[in-house]
Scaffold this motif. Structure first.
Motif, short mmCIF file in Angstrom:
data_model
loop_
_atom_site.label_atom_id
_atom_site.label_comp_id
_atom_site.label_asym_id
_atom_site.label_seq_id
_atom_site.Cartn_x
_atom_site.Cartn_y
_atom_site.Cartn_z
N GLY A 168 1.05 -1.28 -0.11
CA GLY A 168 -0.19 0.49 0.33
C GLY A 168 0.47 1.58 -0.33
N VAL A 169 1.77 1.38 0.77
CA VAL A 169 2.59 2.15 1.30
C VAL A 169 3.45 2.59 -0.60
CG1 VAL A 169 4.96 2.70 1.85
CG2 VAL A 169 2.85 2.56 3.46
N VAL A 170 3.69 1.85 -0.53
CA VAL A 170 4.82 2.46 -2.32
C VAL A 170 4.00 2.09 -3.50
CG1 VAL A 170 6.11 0.39 -4.21
CG2 VAL A 170 6.78 -0.32 -1.85
N LYS A 171 3.08 1.41 -3.27
CA LYS A 171 1.91 1.97 -4.66
C LYS A 171 1.50 3.74 -3.89
CE LYS A 171 -0.13 -2.53 -5.45
NZ LYS A 171 -1.27 -3.84 -6.15
N SER A 172 0.87 3.15 -2.82
CA SER A 172 0.54 5.25 -3.00
C SER A 172 1.82 6.47 -3.76
CB SER A 172 0.77 5.54 -1.55
OG SER A 172 -0.32 4.59 -0.79
N ILE A 173 3.35 5.67 -2.93
CA ILE A 173 4.64 7.19 -3.27
C ILE A 173 4.64 6.81 -5.40
CG2 ILE A 173 6.48 6.71 -3.47
CD1 ILE A 173 6.78 5.51 -0.65
N ALA A 174 4.71 5.23 -5.61
CA ALA A 174 4.34 5.12 -6.71
C ALA A 174 3.35 6.29 -7.96
CB ALA A 174 4.50 3.86 -7.45
N SER A 175 2.16 6.11 -7.56
CA SER A 175 1.00 6.64 -7.91
C SER A 175 0.96 8.18 -8.04
CB SER A 175 -0.33 5.78 -7.98
OG SER A 175 -0.84 6.33 -5.95
N ALA A 176 1.55 8.37 -7.11
CA ALA A 176 2.29 9.98 -7.24
C ALA A 176 3.08 10.56 -7.82
CB ALA A 176 1.76 10.57 -5.41
N ASP A 177 3.90 9.10 -7.59
CA ASP A 177 5.69 9.62 -8.43
C ASP A 177 6.30 10.92 -7.65
OD1 ASP A 177 7.59 9.82 -9.83
OD2 ASP A 177 7.01 11.14 -11.34
N MET A 178 5.81 10.95 -6.43
CA MET A 178 6.59 11.46 -5.61
C MET A 178 7.92 11.45 -5.30
SD MET A 178 4.88 10.50 -1.99
CE MET A 178 3.35 9.56 -1.41
N PHE A 187 4.86 12.38 3.80
CA PHE A 187 4.41 10.98 3.60
C PHE A 187 4.59 10.52 4.41
CE2 PHE A 187 3.57 6.78 1.95
CZ PHE A 187 2.03 6.92 2.00
N LEU A 188 6.21 10.15 3.85
CA LEU A 188 6.94 8.72 5.83
C LEU A 188 6.47 9.64 6.19
CD1 LEU A 188 9.45 7.80 3.41
CD2 LEU A 188 7.65 6.56 3.47
N THR A 189 6.85 10.77 6.83
CA THR A 189 6.51 11.17 8.32
C THR A 189 5.27 10.89 9.05
OG1 THR A 189 8.35 12.83 8.21
CG2 THR A 189 6.44 13.39 9.41
N ALA A 190 4.28 11.44 7.65
CA ALA A 190 2.36 11.45 7.81
C ALA A 190 2.42 9.80 8.62
CB ALA A 190 1.54 11.53 7.15
N GLN A 191 3.45 9.25 7.86
CA GLN A 191 3.03 7.48 7.85
C GLN A 191 3.19 7.47 9.16
OE1 GLN A 191 1.49 5.10 6.14
NE2 GLN A 191 0.65 7.28 5.54
N THR A 192 4.86 7.38 9.34
CA THR A 192 5.44 6.95 11.06
C THR A 192 4.08 7.55 12.26
OG1 THR A 192 6.50 8.68 10.96
CG2 THR A 192 7.76 6.67 10.09
N ILE A 244 12.12 2.67 2.71
CA ILE A 244 11.27 2.57 2.21
C ILE A 244 12.46 3.51 1.38
CG2 ILE A 244 9.06 4.17 1.34
CD1 ILE A 244 8.04 1.96 3.82
N ALA A 245 12.34 5.14 1.94
CA ALA A 245 13.46 6.00 0.90
C ALA A 245 14.48 5.67 0.27
CB ALA A 245 13.52 7.31 2.59
N LYS A 246 15.61 4.61 0.76
CA LYS A 246 16.32 4.18 -0.16
C LYS A 246 15.39 3.30 -0.85
CE LYS A 246 20.79 1.39 0.19
NZ LYS A 246 21.55 0.95 0.79
N PHE A 247 14.72 2.61 -1.39
CA PHE A 247 14.66 1.72 -2.47
C PHE A 247 13.87 2.58 -2.73
CE2 PHE A 247 10.25 1.14 -3.90
CZ PHE A 247 10.32 -0.09 -4.59
N TRP A 248 12.86 4.47 -2.58
CA TRP A 248 12.34 4.42 -3.75
C TRP A 248 13.72 5.20 -4.11
CZ3 TRP A 248 9.02 4.66 -6.82
CH2 TRP A 248 8.06 5.63 -7.42
N LYS A 249 14.07 5.71 -3.93
CA LYS A 249 15.60 6.77 -4.59
C LYS A 249 16.07 6.06 -5.54
CE LYS A 249 19.71 8.57 -3.72
NZ LYS A 249 20.52 9.39 -2.51
N ASN A 250 15.80 4.76 -5.41
CA ASN A 250 16.76 3.93 -5.94
C ASN A 250 16.38 3.10 -7.30
OD1 ASN A 250 19.36 3.91 -4.68
ND2 ASN A 250 19.17 2.37 -3.14
N HIS A 251 14.71 3.14 -6.81
CA HIS A 251 14.55 2.40 -7.98
C HIS A 251 12.21 3.21 -8.71
CE1 HIS A 251 14.72 -1.45 -6.86
NE2 HIS A 251 15.49 -1.28 -5.96
N ARG A 252 12.34 4.60 -8.05
CA ARG A 252 11.47 5.71 -8.63
C ARG A 252 11.39 5.45 -10.40
NH1 ARG A 252 11.49 12.19 -8.64
NH2 ARG A 252 9.46 12.12 -9.10
#
Length: 193
Positions: free
Chosen positions: A61-71, A79-84, A98-106
């Motif tokens: 759910g987190v990854v799909k939210s991030i990807a759909s918004a292309d953050m 977003f991650l601060t709010a999720q924590t 998650i931040a490291k993952f998104w940076k490398n796979h965006r």
């Protein structure tokens, strides 16, 4: 929170990074062989199936939210601060992973989503040239210029189709006029919004 999101994940966070990559492979890159069972066996063998399912669903759910918004990085941090801070949300260490993952796979995920959203073939390549007819059934067509347009059409991962068009001067002028009309329509629509 920015410093927390940028620190490298500890050794214990490697399974989470693997889970995120697995979710991306299955959800965005079409790798059906990456299943829930495979991910649990490889990454979290000691976790009960229902606990793993809950973790996977939360991370998906987190990854799909991030990807759909292309953050971008600022949106991701917010977003991650709010999720924590959300009850039942993610931990600070999970947010860092998650931040490291998104940076490398965006970029890969974004490109995959764009390719999946295309319904029709796309123009991959176009070449054109002007030839002069040296043979014809009609004498008045000899030595007349002819535009030859070669287009490569297709989807990524599929074999391309090639389309060759031949235009005489009249047909070429008609096509250029229509293209100008399309350009005008697009311009008027984009300026109206």
């Amino acid at each position: 929170m920015a410093a927390a999101l940028e620190r490298p994940p500890p050794e214990a966070a490697k399974p989470l990074l693997g889970l995120l990559v697995g979710i991306a492979q299955a959800s965005f890159h079409g790798h059906a062989e990456v299943t829930e069972e495979l991910l649990r066996e490889q990454l979290y063998p000691d976790l009960a199936p229902q606990e793993f399912r809950a973790l996977q669903a939360k991370m998906a759910g987190v990854v799909k939210s991030i990807a759909s918004a292309d953050m971008d990085s600022n949106q991701l941090e917010a977003f991650l601060t709010a999720q924590t801070k959300k009850p039942g949300g993610i931990t600070g260490d999970q947010a860092a992973v998650i931040a490291k993952f998104w940076k490398n796979h965006r970029v890969k995920i974004r490109d995959s989503l764009i390719n999946q959203s295309r319904w029709e073939n796309t123009l991959k390549n176009i070449n054109w040239r002007v030839d002069v007819k040296s043979q014809s059934r009609h004498m008045d067509q000899l030595n007349s210029p002819v535009a030859i347009v070669e287009m490569e059409l297709g989807k990524n991962g599929q074999e391309s189709e090639f389309l060759t068009l031949e235009f005489d001067e009249i047909k070429l002028n008609q096509m250029l006029k229509r293209l100008a009309e399309v350009e005008d329509s697009i311009t008027s629509l984009t300026q109206a919004t």
